[in-house]
Design a protein around this motif. Structure first.
Motif, PDB file in Angstrom:
ATOM      1  N   VAL A 126       0.875  -1.175   0.000  1.00 51.46           N
ATOM      2  CA  VAL A 126       0.000   0.000   0.000  1.00 51.46           C
ATOM      3  C   VAL A 126       0.909   1.221   0.000  1.00 51.46           C
ATOM      4  CG1 VAL A 126      -1.919   1.190   1.087  1.00 51.46           C
ATOM      5  CG2 VAL A 126      -1.721  -1.287   1.314  1.00 51.46           C
ATOM      6  N   VAL A 127       0.754   2.019  -1.056  1.00 51.41           N
ATOM      7  CA  VAL A 127       1.610   3.207  -1.198  1.00 51.41           C
ATOM      8  C   VAL A 127       0.852   4.398  -0.620  1.00 51.41           C
ATOM      9  CG1 VAL A 127       2.949   4.607  -2.810  1.00 51.41           C
ATOM     10  CG2 VAL A 127       2.450   2.202  -3.366  1.00 51.41           C
ATOM     11  N   PHE A 128       1.498   5.096   0.286  1.00 47.61           N
ATOM     12  CA  PHE A 128       0.918   6.313   0.859  1.00 47.61           C
ATOM     13  C   PHE A 128       1.714   7.525   0.386  1.00 47.61           C
ATOM     14  CE2 PHE A 128      -0.750   3.138   3.672  1.00 47.61           C
ATOM     15  CZ  PHE A 128      -1.973   3.648   4.093  1.00 47.61           C
ATOM     16  N   SER A 129       1.008   8.614   0.100  1.00 48.77           N
ATOM     17  CA  SER A 129       1.693   9.873  -0.211  1.00 48.77           C
ATOM     18  C   SER A 129       1.638  10.737   1.046  1.00 48.77           C
ATOM     19  CB  SER A 129       1.008  10.572  -1.381  1.00 48.77           C
ATOM     20  OG  SER A 129      -0.305  10.938  -1.013  1.00 48.77           O
ATOM     21  N   LYS A 130       2.706  11.529   1.211  1.00 50.80           N
ATOM     22  CA  LYS A 130       2.747  12.403   2.392  1.00 50.80           C
ATOM     23  C   LYS A 130       2.549  13.836   1.929  1.00 50.80           C
ATOM     24  CE  LYS A 130       6.267  10.015   5.119  1.00 50.80           C
ATOM     25  NZ  LYS A 130       7.540  10.368   5.768  1.00 50.80           N
ATOM     26  N   SER A 131       1.413  14.422   2.266  1.00 55.02           N
ATOM     27  CA  SER A 131       1.148  15.799   1.833  1.00 55.02           C
ATOM     28  C   SER A 131       2.115  16.764   2.518  1.00 55.02           C
ATOM     29  CB  SER A 131      -0.299  16.168   2.105  1.00 55.02           C
ATOM     30  OG  SER A 131      -0.670  15.722   3.387  1.00 55.02           O
ATOM     31  N   TYR A 132       2.598  16.402   3.691  1.00 56.61           N
ATOM     32  CA  TYR A 132       3.649  17.174   4.378  1.00 56.61           C
ATOM     33  C   TYR A 132       4.396  16.216   5.295  1.00 56.61           C
ATOM     34  CZ  TYR A 132       0.128  17.044   8.086  1.00 56.61           C
ATOM     35  OH  TYR A 132      -0.795  16.615   9.010  1.00 56.61           O
ATOM     36  N   ASP A 133       5.554  16.625   5.777  1.00 57.51           N
ATOM     37  CA  ASP A 133       6.287  15.825   6.758  1.00 57.51           C
ATOM     38  C   ASP A 133       6.218  16.525   8.100  1.00 57.51           C
ATOM     39  OD1 ASP A 133       7.773  13.264   6.238  1.00 57.51           O
ATOM     40  OD2 ASP A 133       8.231  14.328   4.380  1.00 57.51           O
ATOM     41  N   VAL A 134       6.579  15.836   9.156  1.00 51.40           N
ATOM     42  CA  VAL A 134       6.574  16.438  10.489  1.00 51.40           C
ATOM     43  C   VAL A 134       7.963  16.224  11.079  1.00 51.40           C
ATOM     44  CG1 VAL A 134       5.427  16.455  12.748  1.00 51.40           C
ATOM     45  CG2 VAL A 134       4.144  15.756  10.720  1.00 51.40           C
ATOM     46  N   ASP A 135       8.605  17.309  11.546  1.00 49.79           N
ATOM     47  CA  ASP A 135       9.953  17.128  12.104  1.00 49.79           C
ATOM     48  C   ASP A 135       9.877  16.678  13.567  1.00 49.79           C
ATOM     49  OD1 ASP A 135       9.602  19.299  13.761  1.00 49.79           O
ATOM     50  OD2 ASP A 135      10.982  20.620  12.681  1.00 49.79           O
ATOM     51  N   GLU A 136      11.041  16.504  14.174  1.00 49.56           N
ATOM     52  CA  GLU A 136      11.068  15.929  15.535  1.00 49.56           C
ATOM     53  C   GLU A 136      10.389  16.814  16.576  1.00 49.56           C
ATOM     54  OE1 GLU A 136      15.307  15.898  16.880  1.00 49.56           O
ATOM     55  OE2 GLU A 136      15.654  16.845  14.939  1.00 49.56           O
TER      56      GLU A 136
END
Ligand code: IYR
Length: 222
Positions: A126-136
């Protein structure tokens, strides 16, 4: 460790005549790829799936953000849950949500709401796209051209699957939110494609399709 921002690129050296031959061979080989719906339950080594995902993850992406996650599932219970949820959506699609012309266009494929391959194929990716990332620190980091990037990665994924002698189906049960829930994905990820991977069943049949010829898929401005 080197802190250089740019490093020399040393591409493979291939003579133009060899390029013509290689491009012909590559097309002939890719042309043998078919989407299949009848899978064998023969197991596929996890290492192959890892390599296929590594190949897909070489895709170019907007600002090199690599905005994708490939979830590889071989767990039988999870596959059954995915099958049940996908069939529930597809039942609605085939019985009320799809237009008459869409159903007509699907007739040559003889598809229906039932998706046994979701349990039979040894792996589901299952391929997911990430509309944004989240940093630490929980800060949102932008991604760019997400659909284009993930689409490119999926194209390479399919080519890598074919190269490994395996088969796949680009499956799009819709809506796909159930995949986020079943796989417990975070809020910045959206399901993009559900791809069963495995060997073709011995008696696997595929629709007799023609690909559009070059004249119909290209325009030349020389
Ligand atoms: N998602 C449905 C319908 C379907 C849609 C397309 I576009 C296809 O090429 C094939 C099927 C299903 O998977 O049955």
């Amino acid at each position: 460790m080197s802190s250089e921002k740019f490093i020399p690129y040393r591409p493979l050296q291939i003579l133009p005549t060899a390029s013509i031959y290689k491009s012909e061979m590559y097309h002939q080989w890719l042309d043998k790829r078919r989407s299949i719906r009848e899978f064998s339950d023969k197991p596929v080594d996890r290492k192959i799936i890892e390599n296929i995902i590594k190949a897909a993850s070489t895709a170019p992406s907007g600002a090199h953000k690599q905005p994708w996650v490939f979830c590889a599932i071989s767990d039988s219970l999870l596959k059954s849950e995915i099958k049940m949820a996908a069939e529930k959506e597809e039942y609605e699609n085939y019985h009320s949500r799809m237009s008459k012309s869409w159903l007509e266009d699907l007739k040559p494929f003889e598809t229906n709401w039932q998706k046994p391959f979701l349990e039979i194929a040894p792996w589901l990716i299952v391929v997911f796209s990430k509309s944004y990332d989240v940093d630490e620190y929980g800060k949102k980091l932008n991604n760019y051209y997400v659909k284009e990037s993930v689409g490119l990665a999926c194209g390479i994924l399919l080519s890598a699957i074919h190269h490994a002698g395996l088969c796949a189906l680009t499956h799009t049960p819709s809506p796909m939110d159930f995949l986020s829930k079943l796989l417990k994905r975070p809020g910045n990820e959206r399901p993009f494609l559900l791809i069963p991977v495995g060997y073709a069943a011995d008696q696997c049949m595929v629709p007799s399709l023609q690909r559009k010829p070059l004249e119909l898929v290209s325009e030349w401005y020389e």
